[in-house]
Design an enzyme around this catalytic site. Structure first.
Site, PDB file in Angstrom:
ATOM      1  N   ASP A 103     -30.504 -32.783  15.257  1.00 48.48           N
ATOM      2  CA  ASP A 103     -31.905 -33.131  15.492  1.00 48.48           C
ATOM      3  C   ASP A 103     -32.807 -32.145  14.747  1.00 48.48           C
ATOM      4  OD1 ASP A 103     -31.006 -35.088  17.187  1.00 48.48           O
ATOM      5  OD2 ASP A 103     -31.295 -33.892  19.000  1.00 48.48           O
TER       6      ASP A 103
HETATM    7  N1  URA Z   1     -26.784 -33.415  20.448  1.00 47.24           N
HETATM    8  C1  URA Z   1     -28.129 -33.405  20.495  1.00 47.24           C
HETATM    9  O1  URA Z   1     -28.723 -33.775  21.485  1.00 47.24           O
HETATM   10  N2  URA Z   1     -28.797 -32.964  19.407  1.00 47.24           N
HETATM   11  C2  URA Z   1     -28.185 -32.521  18.294  1.00 47.24           C
HETATM   12  O2  URA Z   1     -28.851 -32.127  17.333  1.00 47.24           O
HETATM   13  C3  URA Z   1     -26.784 -32.543  18.261  1.00 47.24           C
HETATM   14  C4  URA Z   1     -26.095 -32.992  19.356  1.00 47.24           C
END
Ligand code: URA
Length: 239
Positions: A103
């Site tokens: 993310d």
């Molecule tokens: N899970 C999440 O919620 N965000 C990420 O960036 C990776 C795994």
């Protein structure tokens, strides 16, 4: 056998047009002899090809990035900087993409490559490659939550996650845990905690398979991995 211009382009020397120009200019040698024929066929495994006297790089490149928050795991984006935008110039080449996504606000280990097959194998749910994260949450990680992770969390949309390992990072802080999952659903770790009533305030990926984020790599920096190092992603899983 491979056409010389295709060989050079696939190894990041330039676009097909650019390498054809280079070949015609006499800058390219194959086994010591200048070669000005763009469609000359070479055996890629047994020919020494030099451009201006320099050896041509490997076909595939594997980059470990310590992804900073604030950049998106994409090749291009209209609004935000991407992980490709922040690569140092000497590592930039055509065809690079992030193998898997973090993310925008997640930090840590990200692999950037031009090897589609390896990325596919790494991301395939069938391969069960483990990804490990350090999550800081806004509450207490208790035994009940740890057990729920172990049994497989049900997300708000009804999806039942595979069993995951949740451990406290240190004995005296129950707000930081390491989570090991072998799936890669959208926002998975955040949604798993959210199903237990906790919000993530900081998330960092620390490993994929047996490949660990280099603790000496500053946030936002990159380093290349050897073919052997990248294979560590396929070693070790929880099933
Ligand atoms: N899970 C999440 O919620 N965000 C990420 O960036 C990776 C795994």
């Amino acid at each position: 056998m491979e056409r010389l211009d295709k060989y050079l382009a696939s190894r990041g020397v330039g676009t097909r047009k650019e390498v054809q120009k280079l070949i015609k200019s006499g800058a390219v040698t194959a086994d010591g002899a200048v070669c000005k024929t763009i469609d000359r066929k070479i055996d890629p495994d047994n020919t020494v090809v030099l451009v201006n006297g320099q050896a041509v790089g490997e076909k595939y490149i594997y980059i470990m990035m310590n992804k900073p928050a604030g950049v998106v795991s994409a090749t291009e984006d209209k609004r935000d900087k991407t992980v490709i935008d922040i690569l140092p110039d000497q590592l930039k080449r055509r065809g690079l993409f992030p193998a898997g996504r973090l993310d925008k606000d997640t930090e840590g280990l990200l692999i950037i490559t031009n090897d589609g097959e390896l990325a596919h194998r790494m991301l395939s749910p069938k391969k069960h490659v483990e990804k490990r994260y350090v999550a800081t949450v806004d509450g207490e990680i208790n035994d009940d939550i740890i057990k729920r992770f172990e049994r497989g969390i049900e997300l708000s949309d009804g999806y039942k996650c595979m069993p995951a390992k949740l451990e406290l990072m240190t004995k005296n802080d129950n707000g930081i845990g390491t989570v090991t999952i072998c799936e890669g659903k959208f926002h998975q770790v955040k949604r798993m905690f959210s199903a237990c009533g906790l919000n993530i305030v900081h998330l960092q990926r620390i490993s994929i398979g047996n490949l660990y984020l280099d603790s000496n790599l500053p946030i936002g920096d990159c380093k290349t991995l050897t073919n052997l190092e990248i294979l560590q992603v396929f070693i070790g899983n929880i099933h």
